[in-house]
Motif scaffolding. Structure first.
Motif, PDB file in Angstrom:
ATOM      1  N   SER A 295     -16.632 -52.009  18.128  1.00 16.81           N
ATOM      2  CA  SER A 295     -15.853 -50.861  17.662  1.00 16.81           C
ATOM      3  C   SER A 295     -15.804 -49.790  18.758  1.00 16.81           C
ATOM      4  CB  SER A 295     -16.475 -50.270  16.398  1.00 16.81           C
ATOM      5  OG  SER A 295     -16.487 -51.219  15.361  1.00 16.81           O
ATOM      6  N   VAL A 296     -14.632 -49.207  18.939  1.00 16.00           N
ATOM      7  CA  VAL A 296     -14.435 -48.154  19.944  1.00 16.00           C
ATOM      8  C   VAL A 296     -13.821 -46.946  19.257  1.00 16.00           C
ATOM      9  CG1 VAL A 296     -13.326 -47.504  22.099  1.00 16.00           C
ATOM     10  CG2 VAL A 296     -14.113 -49.862  21.767  1.00 16.00           C
ATOM     11  N   VAL A 297     -14.472 -45.804  19.373  1.00 18.84           N
ATOM     12  CA  VAL A 297     -13.982 -44.569  18.768  1.00 18.84           C
ATOM     13  C   VAL A 297     -13.452 -43.664  19.870  1.00 18.84           C
ATOM     14  CG1 VAL A 297     -14.585 -42.576  17.357  1.00 18.84           C
ATOM     15  CG2 VAL A 297     -15.682 -44.776  16.923  1.00 18.84           C
ATOM     16  N   TYR A 298     -12.227 -43.186  19.708  1.00 21.83           N
ATOM     17  CA  TYR A 298     -11.630 -42.307  20.718  1.00 21.83           C
ATOM     18  C   TYR A 298     -10.619 -41.387  20.054  1.00 21.83           C
ATOM     19  CZ  TYR A 298      -7.889 -45.784  20.430  1.00 21.83           C
ATOM     20  OH  TYR A 298      -6.915 -46.634  19.964  1.00 21.83           O
ATOM     21  N   GLY A 299     -10.349 -40.298  20.736  1.00 25.37           N
ATOM     22  CA  GLY A 299      -9.421 -39.314  20.212  1.00 25.37           C
ATOM     23  C   GLY A 299      -7.974 -39.696  20.449  1.00 25.37           C
ATOM     24  N   ALA A 300      -7.085 -39.055  19.705  1.00 27.36           N
ATOM     25  CA  ALA A 300      -5.659 -39.378  19.807  1.00 27.36           C
ATOM     26  C   ALA A 300      -5.093 -39.019  21.177  1.00 27.36           C
ATOM     27  CB  ALA A 300      -4.885 -38.653  18.712  1.00 27.36           C
ATOM     28  N   ASP A 301      -5.675 -38.016  21.841  1.00 24.19           N
ATOM     29  CA  ASP A 301      -5.149 -37.550  23.126  1.00 24.19           C
ATOM     30  C   ASP A 301      -5.872 -38.160  24.322  1.00 24.19           C
ATOM     31  OD1 ASP A 301      -3.401 -35.915  21.712  1.00 24.19           O
ATOM     32  OD2 ASP A 301      -4.851 -34.257  21.639  1.00 24.19           O
ATOM     33  N   GLU A 302      -6.845 -39.018  24.086  1.00 21.53           N
ATOM     34  CA  GLU A 302      -7.608 -39.586  25.194  1.00 21.53           C
ATOM     35  C   GLU A 302      -6.834 -40.694  25.889  1.00 21.53           C
ATOM     36  OE1 GLU A 302     -12.060 -39.892  24.967  1.00 21.53           O
ATOM     37  OE2 GLU A 302     -11.605 -39.880  22.826  1.00 21.53           O
ATOM     38  N   ASP A 303      -7.030 -40.779  27.193  1.00 21.55           N
ATOM     39  CA  ASP A 303      -6.389 -41.814  27.997  1.00 21.55           C
ATOM     40  C   ASP A 303      -7.116 -43.142  27.802  1.00 21.55           C
ATOM     41  OD1 ASP A 303      -4.471 -42.571  30.252  1.00 21.55           O
ATOM     42  OD2 ASP A 303      -6.408 -43.149  31.097  1.00 21.55           O
ATOM     43  N   VAL A 304      -6.355 -44.231  27.675  1.00 24.63           N
ATOM     44  CA  VAL A 304      -6.945 -45.538  27.409  1.00 24.63           C
ATOM     45  C   VAL A 304      -7.900 -45.957  28.521  1.00 24.63           C
ATOM     46  CG1 VAL A 304      -6.474 -47.991  27.052  1.00 24.63           C
ATOM     47  CG2 VAL A 304      -4.982 -46.275  26.026  1.00 24.63           C
ATOM     48  N   ASP A 305      -7.492 -45.764  29.781  1.00 29.98           N
ATOM     49  CA  ASP A 305      -8.341 -46.152  30.909  1.00 29.98           C
ATOM     50  C   ASP A 305      -9.645 -45.381  30.909  1.00 29.98           C
ATOM     51  OD1 ASP A 305      -6.435 -47.950  31.793  1.00 29.98           O
ATOM     52  OD2 ASP A 305      -5.418 -46.450  33.033  1.00 29.98           O
ATOM     53  N   THR A 306      -9.576 -44.112  30.549  1.00 25.89           N
ATOM     54  CA  THR A 306     -10.785 -43.291  30.496  1.00 25.89           C
ATOM     55  C   THR A 306     -11.719 -43.777  29.406  1.00 25.89           C
ATOM     56  OG1 THR A 306      -9.505 -41.378  31.245  1.00 25.89           O
ATOM     57  CG2 THR A 306     -11.663 -40.936  30.257  1.00 25.89           C
ATOM     58  N   VAL A 307     -11.145 -44.176  28.267  1.00 24.83           N
ATOM     59  CA  VAL A 307     -11.960 -44.666  27.160  1.00 24.83           C
ATOM     60  C   VAL A 307     -12.681 -45.953  27.539  1.00 24.83           C
ATOM     61  CG1 VAL A 307     -11.870 -45.612  24.823  1.00 24.83           C
ATOM     62  CG2 VAL A 307     -10.510 -43.599  25.401  1.00 24.83           C
ATOM     63  N   ILE A 308     -11.975 -46.858  28.217  1.00 21.90           N
ATOM     64  CA  ILE A 308     -12.549 -48.150  28.602  1.00 21.90           C
ATOM     65  C   ILE A 308     -13.693 -47.965  29.595  1.00 21.90           C
ATOM     66  CG2 ILE A 308     -12.066 -50.331  29.778  1.00 21.90           C
ATOM     67  CD1 ILE A 308      -9.277 -50.216  28.607  1.00 21.90           C
ATOM     68  N   GLU A 309     -13.598 -46.959  30.436  1.00 23.49           N
ATOM     69  CA  GLU A 309     -14.619 -46.723  31.459  1.00 23.49           C
ATOM     70  C   GLU A 309     -15.872 -46.042  30.923  1.00 23.49           C
ATOM     71  OE1 GLU A 309     -12.648 -44.513  34.459  1.00 23.49           O
ATOM     72  OE2 GLU A 309     -11.421 -46.204  35.155  1.00 23.49           O
ATOM     73  N   LYS A 310     -15.863 -45.625  29.649  1.00 22.75           N
ATOM     74  CA  LYS A 310     -17.029 -44.956  29.087  1.00 22.75           C
ATOM     75  C   LYS A 310     -18.222 -45.908  29.052  1.00 22.75           C
ATOM     76  CE  LYS A 310     -14.810 -41.571  26.035  1.00 22.75           C
ATOM     77  NZ  LYS A 310     -14.639 -41.121  24.620  1.00 22.75           N
ATOM     78  N   GLN A 311     -19.402 -45.363  29.312  1.00 21.42           N
ATOM     79  CA  GLN A 311     -20.600 -46.179  29.301  1.00 21.42           C
ATOM     80  C   GLN A 311     -20.891 -46.726  27.912  1.00 21.42           C
ATOM     81  OE1 GLN A 311     -24.103 -44.143  30.601  1.00 21.42           O
ATOM     82  NE2 GLN A 311     -25.380 -45.982  30.660  1.00 21.42           N
ATOM     83  N   SER A 312     -20.489 -45.976  26.892  1.00 23.52           N
ATOM     84  CA  SER A 312     -20.748 -46.401  25.521  1.00 23.52           C
ATOM     85  C   SER A 312     -20.011 -47.687  25.165  1.00 23.52           C
ATOM     86  CB  SER A 312     -20.350 -45.289  24.541  1.00 23.52           C
ATOM     87  OG  SER A 312     -18.977 -44.980  24.682  1.00 23.52           O
ATOM     88  N   ILE A 313     -18.953 -47.997  25.928  1.00 23.24           N
ATOM     89  CA  ILE A 313     -18.197 -49.217  25.657  1.00 23.24           C
ATOM     90  C   ILE A 313     -18.980 -50.444  26.089  1.00 23.24           C
ATOM     91  CG2 ILE A 313     -16.051 -50.460  26.089  1.00 23.24           C
ATOM     92  CD1 ILE A 313     -15.754 -47.919  24.432  1.00 23.24           C
TER      93      ILE A 313
END
Length: 361
Positions: free
Chosen positions: A55-73
């Motif tokens: 499961s990946v939680v992210y905000g509506a305005d967040e960039d997809v590439d930035t979300v994927i690079e998160k350590q939590s992923i």
């Protein structure tokens, strides 16, 4: 409306949601500063996920590439447990549930560290048996110690199993469903085919079967009771015979009908076969069934008799065509001869040869 008037506005809806009533008992308890909640030992909630389904939680305005690079992923609590098993020998002695007793999760660093004091009880999120692989995955996490990958979790005695269900079965964590097989056999002594199929559907929808496919393979002949009779009645052909695969397919169609009436489908049971509706529709065509209504054993006997009566020239033609059939090469063959030279006899031998080896579908 001026600023002073705006401040005097009373938001009754907000007040209603914000209101809270404290009884005299609770007020006294809080005034005396007693503990409101007391629980020992603490409980660590242990999330988990199937391969590729984190499961990946992210905000509506967040960039997809930035979300994927998160350590939590890449470093969740569950994946970090398997990483810890790679470098810590003591960690390999614990399963996922036991892990919080010796280690504590550091969310700021996204890693497990050795516990310096106290301990915590691990609790894995509950999963419904209806979720199939996720449920069996959770069962394994309560047993398997020190895995370093998802493959290790479904490896039993050095053998990598295709599914988590199979791994559970190999470990003896699931029943062999023999009691359900016996129940269907017992019901077949007095129940109709429809009743037995309804009983099987009840077993499926209760999610109490460990391996539905095994129960199906051991009882399909009983579940198909009445299928051939119904086809003979529909096609008005009392001598109609059907191959096992066609009877199985028609039985699955009937089981699917019962499941659909209960807002379910065979597609929800991964190990169960699904009926071929196109093939089932063609089975109601009397012309097709007339051509397919033969017995393989009878065709074998007929082929042996016809083969012994062929001339040498006819045998050459027969073997040439049959070689093309066996190699699945196909081809066009032209057999020329005057009337009475045995062309029809050759066609009958060819048909008996093919039918004696396989039931044509």
């Amino acid at each position: 409306m001026n600023h002073d008037e705006q401040e005097d506005v009373v938001d009754e809806i907000k007040q209603y949601y914000d209101c809270r009533y404290l009884s005299a008992c609770e007020a006294t308890w809080r005034i005396l500063a007693y503990d409101v909640h007391y629980r020992t030992p603490s409980v660590t909630r242990l999330p988990f996920h199937l391969p590729g389904k984190q499961s990946v939680v992210y905000g509506a305005d967040e960039d997809v590439d930035t979300v994927i690079e998160k350590q939590s992923i890449s470093d969740s609590m569950f994946t970090s447990w398997m990483k810890c098993n790679k470098i810590d020998d003591e960690a390999k002695q614990l399963n996922y549930v036991e892990f919080p007793t010796k280690y504590t999760w550091k969310p700021e660093n996204k890693r497990w560290e050795r516990r310096k004091s106290g301990f915590s009880i691990g609790r894995i999120h509950s999963v419904s048996p209806a979720l199939s692989e996720a449920y069996f995955f959770r069962v394994l996490l309560n047993k398997v110690k020190g895995p370093t990958s998802f493959e290790d979790i479904r490896t039993v005695n050095g053998k990598l199993h295709e599914t988590f269900r199979d791994a559970c079965f190999e470990l003896g964590l699931l029943d062999d469903d023999s009691e359900y097989i016996e129940a269907i056999k017992e019901a077949s002594h007095s129940g109709t085919g429809f009743y037995i199929r309804s009983l099987f559907v009840t077993m499926l929808t209760s999610h109490s079967l460990s391996r539905p496919d095994v129960v199906w393979n051991n009882t399909w002949e009983l579940l198909s009771n009445g299928i051939l009779y119904n086809q003979r009645r529909i096609l008005k052909s009392p001598d109609l015979t059907l191959p096992d695969e066609e009877i199985k397919n028609l039985t699955l169609c009937e089981i699917e009908k019962i499941l659909l009436r209960n807002a379910n489908t065979l597609k929800n049971f991964e190990t169960m076969p699904f009926p071929d509706y196109e093939f089932a529709a063609s089975s109601n065509n009397p012309l097709i069934n007339e051509e397919l209504g033969y017995d393989i054993e009878v065709q074998k006997s007929e082929y042996d008799n016809l083969l012994s009566s062929l001339t040498e020239e006819q045998r050459i033609v027969l073997y040439e065509i049959m070689n093309a059939v066996k190699r699945n090469k196909g081809g066009s063959f032209f057999v020329y001869g005057y009337g009475g030279t045995g062309k029809t006899f050759l066609w009958k031998t060819l048909a008996a040869s093919i039918r004696s080896k396989v039931k044509l579908l």
